[in-house]
Design an enzyme around this catalytic site. Sequence first.
Site, PDB file in Angstrom:
ATOM      1  N   ARG A  28       1.971   7.958  -7.544  1.00 19.60           N
ATOM      2  CA  ARG A  28       1.364   7.065  -6.563  1.00 19.60           C
ATOM      3  C   ARG A  28       0.720   7.883  -5.460  1.00 19.60           C
ATOM      4  O   ARG A  28       1.338   8.761  -4.878  1.00 19.60           O
ATOM      5  CB  ARG A  28       2.419   6.153  -5.956  1.00 19.60           C
ATOM      6  CG  ARG A  28       1.858   5.397  -4.772  1.00 19.60           C
ATOM      7  CD  ARG A  28       2.639   4.180  -4.448  1.00 19.60           C
ATOM      8  NE  ARG A  28       2.142   3.586  -3.218  1.00 19.60           N
ATOM      9  CZ  ARG A  28       2.779   2.638  -2.577  1.00 19.60           C
ATOM     10  NH1 ARG A  28       3.927   2.188  -3.048  1.00 19.60           N
ATOM     11  NH2 ARG A  28       2.284   2.130  -1.485  1.00 19.60           N
ATOM     12  N   ARG A  73      -2.722   0.688  -5.998  1.00 20.14           N
ATOM     13  CA  ARG A  73      -1.710   1.661  -6.391  1.00 20.14           C
ATOM     14  C   ARG A  73      -1.261   1.499  -7.840  1.00 20.14           C
ATOM     15  O   ARG A  73      -1.305   0.406  -8.397  1.00 20.14           O
ATOM     16  CB  ARG A  73      -0.507   1.617  -5.462  1.00 20.14           C
ATOM     17  CG  ARG A  73       0.363   0.396  -5.465  1.00 20.14           C
ATOM     18  CD  ARG A  73      -0.147  -0.789  -4.675  1.00 20.14           C
ATOM     19  NE  ARG A  73      -0.545  -0.556  -3.300  1.00 20.14           N
ATOM     20  CZ  ARG A  73       0.289  -0.646  -2.262  1.00 20.14           C
ATOM     21  NH1 ARG A  73       1.542  -0.927  -2.443  1.00 20.14           N
ATOM     22  NH2 ARG A  73      -0.167  -0.476  -1.050  1.00 20.14           N
ATOM     23  N   ASP A 130       9.291  -2.492  -4.264  1.00 19.48           N
ATOM     24  CA  ASP A 130       9.798  -2.954  -2.969  1.00 19.48           C
ATOM     25  C   ASP A 130      11.209  -3.493  -3.114  1.00 19.48           C
ATOM     26  O   ASP A 130      11.485  -4.309  -4.005  1.00 19.48           O
ATOM     27  CB  ASP A 130       8.908  -4.086  -2.419  1.00 19.48           C
ATOM     28  CG  ASP A 130       7.600  -3.580  -1.845  1.00 19.48           C
ATOM     29  OD1 ASP A 130       7.511  -2.381  -1.524  1.00 19.48           O
ATOM     30  OD2 ASP A 130       6.668  -4.394  -1.716  1.00 19.48           O
ATOM     31  N   ASP A 186       4.128   0.060  -7.227  1.00 19.12           N
ATOM     32  CA  ASP A 186       4.701  -0.289  -5.931  1.00 19.12           C
ATOM     33  C   ASP A 186       6.066  -0.906  -6.219  1.00 19.12           C
ATOM     34  O   ASP A 186       6.163  -1.836  -7.019  1.00 19.12           O
ATOM     35  CB  ASP A 186       3.777  -1.298  -5.246  1.00 19.12           C
ATOM     36  CG  ASP A 186       4.199  -1.604  -3.823  1.00 19.12           C
ATOM     37  OD1 ASP A 186       4.914  -0.784  -3.208  1.00 19.12           O
ATOM     38  OD2 ASP A 186       3.801  -2.669  -3.304  1.00 19.12           O
TER      39      ASP A 186
HETATM   40  N1  ROI Z   1      -1.102  -8.428  -3.545  1.00 14.07           N
HETATM   41  C1  ROI Z   1      -0.615  -8.800  -4.735  1.00 14.07           C
HETATM   42  N2  ROI Z   1      -1.102  -9.900  -5.323  1.00 14.07           N
HETATM   43  N3  ROI Z   1       0.369  -8.109  -5.368  1.00 14.07           N
HETATM   44  C2  ROI Z   1       0.905  -6.990  -4.818  1.00 14.07           C
HETATM   45  O1  ROI Z   1       1.808  -6.388  -5.423  1.00 14.07           O
HETATM   46  C3  ROI Z   1       0.422  -6.562  -3.568  1.00 14.07           C
HETATM   47  N4  ROI Z   1       0.930  -5.468  -2.948  1.00 14.07           N
HETATM   48  C4  ROI Z   1       0.500  -5.073  -1.759  1.00 14.07           C
HETATM   49  C5  ROI Z   1      -0.600  -5.796  -1.016  1.00 14.07           C
HETATM   50  C6  ROI Z   1      -1.763  -4.857  -0.809  1.00 14.07           C
HETATM   51  C7  ROI Z   1      -0.031  -6.251   0.319  1.00 14.07           C
HETATM   52  N5  ROI Z   1      -1.078  -6.950  -1.732  1.00 14.07           N
HETATM   53  C8  ROI Z   1      -0.598  -7.322  -2.946  1.00 14.07           C
HETATM   54  O2  ROI Z   1       1.050  -4.026  -1.183  1.00 14.07           O
END
Ligand code: ROI
Length: 157
Positions: free
Chosen positions: A82, A91, A96, A94
Amino acid sequence: MPIAYIALGSNLGEKKENLLQAIALLKNKGVKILQVSSFLLTKPYGVIDQPDFLNGALKIEYDKSPEELLELLLEIEQEMGRVRTRHWGERVIDLDLLLFGQETRKTKKLTLPHADLENREFVLAPLAEIAPDIITPNGHGTITELLIKLRKRDVEK
Ligand code: ROI
């Protein structure tokens, strides 16, 4: 053992392969995967001039601290190459940390439950598949209720 929930997202390269690889790496690092949601193609939220995302959610069991889990997620993001471009940009992967048992945090590194959980359909929709009835520590309702509330808000906009 504590149960935690993780959001997965990718909007670069082979998106599905990226999500599957992240899950495999979590397993390799000793995380027990209890459930995997389906993967949903979603429109970018926040910064909208970027490719659609593939998003999913995981239910896991983890016997160390939320901080250690966070480190592990960051490690996997780095291993998968990443590159942080712009804030909220595209990216490869991600990861979280959404919820960790009933733990709450508000530190520089980590906010639990995830700060933007209630505003993100791309997080709530897959999460509602695998954890419809759990209540977040701040008590705003079940995941299903949060998702319904968010969808109503979006319709009224
Ligand atoms: N928007 C969507 N639809 N899915 C994501 O995983 C995602 N991740 C982010 C941001 C850019 C806020 N928008 C996103 O980090």
